[in-house]
Design a protein around this motif. Structure first.
Motif, short mmCIF file in Angstrom:
data_model
loop_
_atom_site.label_atom_id
_atom_site.label_comp_id
_atom_site.label_asym_id
_atom_site.label_seq_id
_atom_site.Cartn_x
_atom_site.Cartn_y
_atom_site.Cartn_z
N GLY A 1 0.84 -1.20 0.00
CA GLY A 1 0.00 0.00 0.00
C GLY A 1 0.87 1.24 0.00
N ASN A 2 0.70 2.09 1.04
CA ASN A 2 1.52 3.30 1.17
C ASN A 2 2.75 3.06 2.01
OD1 ASN A 2 -0.24 4.78 -0.39
ND2 ASN A 2 -1.46 5.48 1.38
N MET A 3 2.89 1.87 2.54
CA MET A 3 4.01 1.57 3.42
C MET A 3 5.11 0.85 2.64
SD MET A 3 3.99 -0.53 7.01
CE MET A 3 3.53 -2.07 6.29
N THR A 4 6.35 1.25 2.85
CA THR A 4 7.50 0.62 2.21
C THR A 4 8.27 -0.15 3.27
OG1 THR A 4 7.63 2.38 0.59
CG2 THR A 4 9.57 1.01 0.87
N LEU A 5 8.53 -1.41 2.99
CA LEU A 5 9.28 -2.26 3.91
C LEU A 5 10.64 -2.55 3.28
CD1 LEU A 5 9.28 -4.04 6.48
CD2 LEU A 5 8.37 -5.86 5.05
N ALA A 6 11.69 -2.09 3.91
CA ALA A 6 13.05 -2.32 3.42
C ALA A 6 13.59 -3.58 4.07
CB ALA A 6 13.95 -1.14 3.73
N MET A 7 14.05 -4.52 3.25
CA MET A 7 14.57 -5.79 3.77
C MET A 7 16.08 -5.80 3.85
SD MET A 7 12.10 -8.48 1.86
CE MET A 7 12.13 -7.71 0.26
N SER A 8 16.69 -4.64 3.79
CA SER A 8 18.15 -4.57 3.80
C SER A 8 18.70 -4.95 5.16
CB SER A 8 18.61 -3.17 3.40
OG SER A 8 18.15 -2.24 4.35
N THR A 9 19.86 -5.57 5.12
CA THR A 9 20.54 -5.97 6.36
C THR A 9 21.89 -5.31 6.41
OG1 THR A 9 21.55 -7.89 5.28
CG2 THR A 9 19.40 -8.23 6.30
N THR A 10 22.58 -5.48 7.52
CA THR A 10 23.92 -4.92 7.64
C THR A 10 24.93 -5.69 6.80
OG1 THR A 10 24.31 -6.29 9.58
CG2 THR A 10 23.48 -4.06 9.95
N ALA A 11 24.57 -6.89 6.41
CA ALA A 11 25.48 -7.71 5.61
C ALA A 11 25.05 -7.71 4.14
CB ALA A 11 25.52 -9.13 6.16
N GLY A 12 24.61 -6.59 3.63
CA GLY A 12 24.16 -6.51 2.24
C GLY A 12 25.26 -6.82 1.26
N ALA A 13 26.47 -6.35 1.53
CA ALA A 13 27.59 -6.62 0.62
C ALA A 13 27.94 -8.10 0.63
CB ALA A 13 28.80 -5.78 1.01
N GLY A 14 27.87 -8.73 1.78
CA GLY A 14 28.16 -10.16 1.87
C GLY A 14 27.16 -11.00 1.09
N SER A 15 25.90 -10.64 1.18
CA SER A 15 24.89 -11.39 0.43
C SER A 15 25.01 -11.13 -1.07
CB SER A 15 23.49 -11.07 0.93
OG SER A 15 23.26 -9.70 0.85
N LEU A 16 25.41 -9.92 -1.46
CA LEU A 16 25.62 -9.65 -2.87
C LEU A 16 26.79 -10.49 -3.40
CD1 LEU A 16 24.88 -7.97 -5.37
CD2 LEU A 16 26.59 -6.31 -4.62
N ILE A 17 27.85 -10.59 -2.62
CA ILE A 17 29.00 -11.40 -3.04
C ILE A 17 28.62 -12.87 -3.14
CG2 ILE A 17 31.26 -12.24 -2.28
CD1 ILE A 17 31.74 -9.41 -1.16
N ILE A 18 27.85 -13.38 -2.18
CA ILE A 18 27.43 -14.78 -2.21
C ILE A 18 26.54 -15.04 -3.44
CG2 ILE A 18 26.00 -16.51 -1.05
CD1 ILE A 18 27.06 -15.39 1.60
N GLY A 19 25.62 -14.13 -3.71
CA GLY A 19 24.74 -14.29 -4.86
C GLY A 19 25.49 -14.27 -6.18
N VAL A 20 26.42 -13.32 -6.31
CA VAL A 20 27.20 -13.24 -7.55
C VAL A 20 28.09 -14.47 -7.70
CG1 VAL A 20 29.06 -11.94 -8.68
CG2 VAL A 20 27.10 -10.73 -7.72
N LEU A 21 28.67 -14.95 -6.62
CA LEU A 21 29.49 -16.17 -6.71
C LEU A 21 28.66 -17.39 -7.09
CD1 LEU A 21 31.97 -15.81 -3.71
CD2 LEU A 21 32.50 -15.78 -6.14
N LEU A 22 27.43 -17.48 -6.58
CA LEU A 22 26.58 -18.60 -6.96
C LEU A 22 26.21 -18.54 -8.44
CD1 LEU A 22 24.27 -18.97 -3.85
CD2 LEU A 22 25.88 -20.65 -4.72
N ILE A 23 25.93 -17.35 -8.94
CA ILE A 23 25.63 -17.21 -10.36
C ILE A 23 26.86 -17.57 -11.20
CG2 ILE A 23 25.05 -15.52 -12.16
CD1 ILE A 23 23.27 -14.15 -10.02
N THR A 24 28.03 -17.14 -10.75
CA THR A 24 29.27 -17.48 -11.45
C THR A 24 29.53 -18.99 -11.42
OG1 THR A 24 30.17 -15.33 -10.84
CG2 THR A 24 31.74 -17.00 -11.56
N LEU A 25 29.27 -19.63 -10.30
CA LEU A 25 29.45 -21.09 -10.22
C LEU A 25 28.47 -21.82 -11.13
CD1 LEU A 25 30.10 -21.54 -6.41
CD2 LEU A 25 31.71 -21.98 -8.26
N GLY A 26 27.25 -21.31 -11.23
CA GLY A 26 26.29 -21.91 -12.15
C GLY A 26 26.74 -21.81 -13.59
N LEU A 27 27.28 -20.66 -13.98
CA LEU A 27 27.82 -20.51 -15.34
C LEU A 27 29.04 -21.40 -15.54
CD1 LEU A 27 27.41 -16.66 -15.79
CD2 LEU A 27 26.16 -18.47 -16.98
N THR A 28 29.84 -21.56 -14.49
CA THR A 28 31.01 -22.44 -14.57
C THR A 28 30.57 -23.89 -14.80
OG1 THR A 28 32.27 -20.99 -13.12
CG2 THR A 28 33.06 -23.24 -13.35
#
Length: 190
Positions: A53-80
């Motif tokens: 609705g009019n409310m925005t819920l941010a799901m960001s955590t303090t480890a956002g960079a860590g989760s981005l690195i894990i996600g990119v590595l998993l995508i890279t491993l899938g392509l590998t």
């Protein structure tokens, strides 16, 4: 009327589909796909905003960079897994470890969705083995699979080099000393 018939287009589609099927069969395709799909929610959810609705819920955590690195590595491993399938076991183990690490780092592994997909993809990658080419001119699908050695006249099939039962080595039939009780490993019954 067009000089080009519709039959040619169907043929090209069939050729592309068969080519893709051949490409897919020579590599751990589903393992790579599941691993890449597992990396996407792990990398996306910490940076996503959910609008209710009019409310925005941010799901960001303090480890956002860590989760981005894990996600990119998993995508890279899938392509590998897709394009360099010789390292499929390493990529599978790394995908499983990254999926496990994503539980405390990346919003419970991308709300368990990314965790499960990456875990399944890693397991599929480890268990995948390349197929063996079929023997030329020999169709052995109709032959019964049996470990018994069958006679050729019975129509059975026994592959060369197959074990057909354990054999006990025979003792040499030599003289034995009746006084010492040694009779060459045999007994009175036979």
């Amino acid at each position: 009327m067009s000089p080009e018939s519709t039959g040619q287009n169907e043929h090209n589609l069939t050729v592309y589909r068969r080519g893709f099927r051949t490409w897919r069969g020579n590599r751990p395709f589903w393992a790579g796909l599941f691993t890449m799909l597992g990396g996407m929610p792990i990398a996306y959810f910490p940076y996503a905003d959910l609008h209710l609705g009019n409310m925005t819920l941010a799901m960001s955590t303090t480890a956002g960079a860590g989760s981005l690195i894990i996600g990119v590595l998993l995508i890279t491993l899938g392509l590998t897994m897709w394009f360099h399938s010789i390292v499929r076991v390493f990529a599978g183990v790394a995908a499983i470890l990254l999926a496990l690490i994503s539980i405390p780092v990346a919003n419970i592994g991308g709300f368990v969705i990314g965790f499960l997909l990456a875990l399944i993809g890693g397991a599929l990658s480890i268990s995948w083995a390349p197929g063996e080419p079929a023997a030329d001119g020999a169709d052995r699908q109709d032959a019964p699979l049996s470990l018994d050695k069958q006679q050729p006249e019975s129509g059975g099939y026994a592959p060369e080099g197959a074990l057909h039962g354990a054999a006990v080595p025979q003792q040499p039939a030599g003289d034995h000393d009746a006084a010492s009780g040694y009779d060459g490993g045999t007994h009175r019954a036979g």
